[in-house]
Design an enzyme around this catalytic site. Structure first.
Site, mmCIF file in Angstrom:
data_model
loop_
_atom_site.group_PDB
_atom_site.id
_atom_site.type_symbol
_atom_site.label_atom_id
_atom_site.label_comp_id
_atom_site.label_asym_id
_atom_site.label_seq_id
_atom_site.Cartn_x
_atom_site.Cartn_y
_atom_site.Cartn_z
ATOM 1 N N THR A 12 -4.793 -7.187 10.799
ATOM 2 C CA THR A 12 -5.975 -6.756 11.071
ATOM 3 C C THR A 12 -6.959 -8.003 11.632
ATOM 4 O OG1 THR A 12 -5.713 -5.584 8.971
ATOM 5 C CG2 THR A 12 -8.150 -6.279 9.526
ATOM 6 N N SER A 55 1.198 -4.394 10.533
ATOM 7 C CA SER A 55 2.198 -4.980 9.744
ATOM 8 C C SER A 55 3.224 -3.528 9.108
ATOM 9 C CB SER A 55 1.731 -5.664 8.662
ATOM 10 O OG SER A 55 1.064 -4.799 7.819
ATOM 11 N N THR A 88 -1.746 -7.740 6.621
ATOM 12 C CA THR A 88 -1.331 -7.906 5.126
ATOM 13 C C THR A 88 -0.359 -6.816 4.684
ATOM 14 O OG1 THR A 88 -3.325 -6.463 4.721
ATOM 15 C CG2 THR A 88 -3.763 -8.921 4.961
ATOM 16 N N ASP A 89 -0.139 -5.881 4.909
ATOM 17 C CA ASP A 89 0.688 -4.908 4.135
ATOM 18 C C ASP A 89 1.987 -5.220 3.914
ATOM 19 O OD1 ASP A 89 -1.308 -3.038 4.004
ATOM 20 O OD2 ASP A 89 -0.692 -1.517 5.527
#
EC number: 3.5.1.1
Length: 323
Positions: A12, A55, A88-89
């Site tokens: 992101t 991610s 971030t995932d």
């Protein structure tokens, strides 16, 4: 000024929102170079664009590529630290992978963003500035890989994503952050002890993560055996207990020399061989399951993948999963 390398991998932090569709998608990875003037206040920053992937597309092979690239830079005497930008995932898994395989006392800092660059309150540039600051701080030496997000510094081992969209999503349950970042200084609350390093190789072993739920049987375990997986991680109840109907599949997997690592689906506390009823932790320990503490299921999976490159012996594997 200290030389800091920023390795970008997508996420992101390098995306933007389409105002018409309201969807967020990847942009030119070089878009992050717009932050270099800000970063230059805190170090001699050089940016390398390794790849540009959301991610959820990251696999252990990409984690290996990031680790190998970071290690090459850290081996250069003039480089003081490395920052990795990441979606971030799966950020916590990549950060933990790096923590387990990078052999350097220099800081490695992973960061990202919850809001894309053109969204109101974009947090990416701010997180990146703070990550560079931490990477250049000598007190972060020998801490392994750290995660910097929302003015906090977290160890790769304990940090996890706790909210789907909040900018304060990354937390370390029970222990909290090891440090805070203010406008004027970086404050560390405590020190860290590095875990045993594992080989820096691209993982080749297939490890499956299974989450226990009320009334589960052996079906999923039987399926993994048919697929000839190399290892299993099971998120058990509480202190490490499972439904009795899962036991036949577990025994079958153990009979086929498939190592099984046990963690708790709770995000606080540790697994222990406390309960003596059928499916209780005491029975599971006696059966030969490897009890893991201090990490969640997804991180235990990463560790088992890496540890299997060293040994398949249950006793040796257990030594890697101690606190």
């Amino acid at each position: 000024m200290k030389k800091i390398i920023v390795i970008t991998t997508g996420g992101t932090i390098a995306m933007s929102e389409n105002k018409d569709s309201q969807g967020v998608k990847p942009r030119d990875p070089k878009i992050l170079e717009s932050t270099l003037p800000m970063l230059s206040h805190y170090g001699d920053v050089h940016m390398e664009h390794l790849f540009n992937m959301p991610s959820p597309h990251i696999t252990p092979h990409e984690m290996y590529r990031i680790a190998k690239e970071a290690q090459q830079y850290l081996d250069q005497p003039e480089v003081a630290g490395v920052v990795v930008t990441h979606g971030t995932d799966t950020l916590e898994e990549t950060a933990y992978f790096l923590d387990l395989v990078i052999n350097s006392k220099k800081p490695v800092v992973v960061t990202g963003a919850m809001r894309s660059l053109n969204e109101l309150g974009a947090d990416g540039p701010y997180n990146l500035v703070n990550a560079v600051r931490v990477a250049g701080d000598e007190r972060a030496a020998d801490f392994g890989t750290l995660v910097v997000f929302n003015d906090e510094i977290h160890p790769a081992k304990t940090v996890t994503k706790t909210h789907t969209s909040n900018v304060a999503t990354f937390q370390s349950p029970a222990l909290g952050p090891i440090g805070l970042i203010t406008k004027k200084e970086i404050i560390f609350h405590r020190t860290l002890h590095r875990e045993k390093l594992l080989p820096l190789h691209s993982p080749v072993h297939q490890v499956v993560l299974i989450k226990a739920a009320a009334g589960m049987d052996s079906s999923l375990i039987e399926w993994t055996i048919e697929k000839k997986v190399d290892g299993l991680v099971i998120e058990a109840f509480g202190q490490g207990n499972l439904p009795p109907a899962m036991l036949p599949g577990i025994q079958k997997a153990l009979d086929r020399q498939i190592p099984i690592v046990l963690v708790s689906r709770c995000y606080n506390g540790v697994v222990q061989d406390t309960y003596e009823y059928e499916g209780g932790g005491k029975q599971l320990k006696e059966m030969g399951l490897i009890f893991s503490n201090g990490i969640n299921g997804q991180k235990a999976r990463i560790k088992l993948m890496l540890a299997l490159q060293k040994s398949c012996d249950p006793r040796q594997l257990q030594s890697y999963f101690q606190i």
